[in-house]
Design an enzyme around this catalytic site. Structure first.
Site, PDB file in Angstrom:
ATOM      1  CB  THR A   1      -1.010   0.055   1.307  1.00  0.00           C
ATOM      2  OG1 THR A   1      -1.858  -0.957   1.141  1.00  0.00           O
ATOM      3  CG2 THR A   1      -1.855   1.405   1.153  1.00  0.00           C
TER       4      THR A   1
ATOM      5  CG  PHE B   1       4.013 -10.362   2.201  1.00  0.00           C
ATOM      6  CD1 PHE B   1       3.152 -10.508   1.831  1.00  0.00           C
ATOM      7  CD2 PHE B   1       5.550 -10.659   1.422  1.00  0.00           C
ATOM      8  CE1 PHE B   1       2.658 -10.628   0.410  1.00  0.00           C
ATOM      9  CE2 PHE B   1       5.133 -10.922   0.308  1.00  0.00           C
ATOM     10  CZ  PHE B   1       3.838 -10.731  -0.160  1.00  0.00           C
TER      11      PHE B   1
ATOM     12  CD  GLU C   1      -2.843  -7.820  -5.090  1.00  0.00           C
ATOM     13  OE1 GLU C   1      -2.364  -7.351  -4.038  1.00  0.00           O
ATOM     14  OE2 GLU C   1      -2.629  -9.113  -5.711  1.00  0.00           O
TER      15      GLU C   1
END
Length: 477
Positions: free
Chosen positions: A228, A382, A248
């Site tokens: 982001t 992640f 995305e």
């Protein structure tokens, strides 16, 4: 691997650069290639050639574009073993993961060609019958795509698949961490007969050099797969003219396991997705919320299933998890685990860096007694860490799932159909999977909130590469 094996594709030619940057094999920590680092003139050439390529490609009917695209897919498959070996070397992926990554590229090429044949161009009725109104969809223009490192070839497919099918021209910048297999695939575009400028692929480790790709007035669509923070920064830079965006971005997927769920099935499903690609997946479960009545059973089932995972890379049999992409990411994730433990979480599996291994491995890790205030559930992990959070009947678990700035994906496990449908309706995410993890090229993929705008995959992605033009023709007085 020799440096000259990897060159950029600009205007139908393979191009080197006087400056290079290194690519490291995360399974060994060794430098395996030097890759061209684009100079300003390369960016200018890519933009100019894509403009000319768009003129040629957009003027060709689909019946002429289709055999070229399909020939490209066939050619890629003829080089499959070579490409997958390169992909394994630069990512550390197990072979089955690498094969999936590669397969999504060719799948996207074929899927979007077929989808283009069925694109909706309706007639809109006119109240008094004097005018024929219809929708005309035409190629949008030049597309710039910035891609992530976790699934290099899948990400290429998500972008050049719809671009080629729609009649656009694309400039693709793969991640500087994993550009090798992408560059090899770009090289084969020449042999497949894709006209010069229709696909350009540049590599760079310097955003000051590549920013003109974002600021150029000749670019119609900026598309991206990434964080982001990086997405917001890129869109800010690109807002020098009106452009389309399809990005995305980050995810922080909640999981809700209700008290009536099939506990074993839910635990195995979540573990399989969590540790796929070493947790480096945008839709990976990040906040696993389990009802207190089944909490201990779920933790036990998840731990037992995860214990069957071994650490390795490449062509190895069994349930294998590869390394993280680099030492910086591993250090960050270990820090998240340490912080959680210091604040009361308990490690029930893993949590350690394996000894005697030169790669960037981290053991599959499961934590219990996790609190929603901890950093590893507030932010995207992640990595291969599954935090399991206990909730009670007093909690509004839907509100907990939605209490996050991200909204990419979510997962629900329950045997109550009504409860599952209500949860799917109320959770704010771009996709919600109930009782089974399910993704496919025919299904739209994209997020809400700070997880991005637009879609990858499906007809909804293809329409972002096309204009929507209304045409009205007088047919009677």
């Amino acid at each position: 691997m020799k440096t000259n094996e990897y060159r950029m594709l600009i205007n139908g030619e393979l191009v080197s650069s006087p400056k290079t940057f290194s690519v490291v094999n995360p399974a060994t920590g060794e430098v395996i290639a030097e890759v061209p680092d684009a100079r300003p003139e390369h960016i200018t050439q890519a933009l100019e050639s894509s403009k000319e390529g768009f003129k040629i490609w957009s003027a060709m009917p689909l019946s002429q574009r289709e055999p070229i695209i399909l020939a490209y897919a066939d050619l890629l498959e003829q080089h499959k073993d070579e490409i997958i070996d390169i992909l394994i070397a630069e990512t550390g992926k197990p072979a089955d993961n690498a094969e999936y990554d590669f397969g999504m590229l060719t799948t996207c090429l074929r899927f979007f060609v077929e989808e283009m044949k069925r694109i909706d161009q309706p007639v809109i009725p006119d109240p008094d019958g004097r005018i024929l109104n219809y929708i005309r969809r035409q190629p949008l223009g030049v597309v710039v795509g910035y891609l992530a490192w976790n699934f290099p070839l899948l990400n290429v497919g998500y972008k050049i698949g719809p671009s080629l099918a729609a009649g656009c021209a694309a400039i693709i910048k793969p991640s500087q961490a994993t550009p090798l297999a992408s560059l090899k695939c770009a090289e084969l575009a020449i042999e497949a007969g894709i006209p010069a400028g229709v696909v350009n692929m540049i590599t760079s480790d310097d955003y000051d050099i590549t920013d003109p790709l974002l600021t150029s007035d000749d670019v119609s669509l900026f598309t991206m797969i990434g964080s982001t923070r990086a997405g917001v920064g890129a869109m800010k830079t690109a807002c020098t003219s009106v452009k389309h965006f399809s990005v995305e971005l980050g995810g922080n997927a909640p999981v809700i396991v209700y008290d009536d769920a099939d506990v074993k099935k839910a635990a195995q499903s979540i573990v399989d997705l969590k540790f796929a690609n070493s947790g480096q997946v945008c839709v990976s479960p990040n906040r696993c919320m389990v009802h207190e009545s089944i909490y201990d059973e779920f933790v036990a089932e998840a731990t037992a299933h995860a214990q069957g995972i071994s650490l390795a890379a490449g062509r190895v049999e069994g349930r294998i998890m590869g390394p993280l992409i680099n030492e910086k990411e591993r250090t960050r994730i270990v820090g998240l685990v340490k912080n959680a433990v210091e604040n009361g979480a308990e490690v029930v599996l893993g949590g350690n860096i394996p000894e005697g291994n030169p790669g960037y491995y981290l053991e599959p890790t499961i934590l219990k007694n996790v609190d929603l205030s901890m950093s590893l559930v507030k932010d995207e992990i992640f990595g291969p860490v599954l935090p399991i959070i206990k909730y009670t009947d007093a909690d509004d678990v839907i509100a907990l799932a939605n209490d996050n700035e991200y909204g990419l994906s979510a997962y629900v496990y329950t045997t109550n159909l009504q409860r599952g449908l209500q949860a799917a309706d109320q959770i704010k995410a771009g996709s919600v999977c109930v009782n089974e993890v399910h993704y496919g090229v025919h299904l739209p993929h994209g997020g809400l909130k700070q997880s991005g705008v637009g879609k990858d995959c499906s007809q909804y992605s293809l329409t972002e590469y096309l204009t929507l033009k209304r045409v009205s023709v007088q047919i009677s007085e």
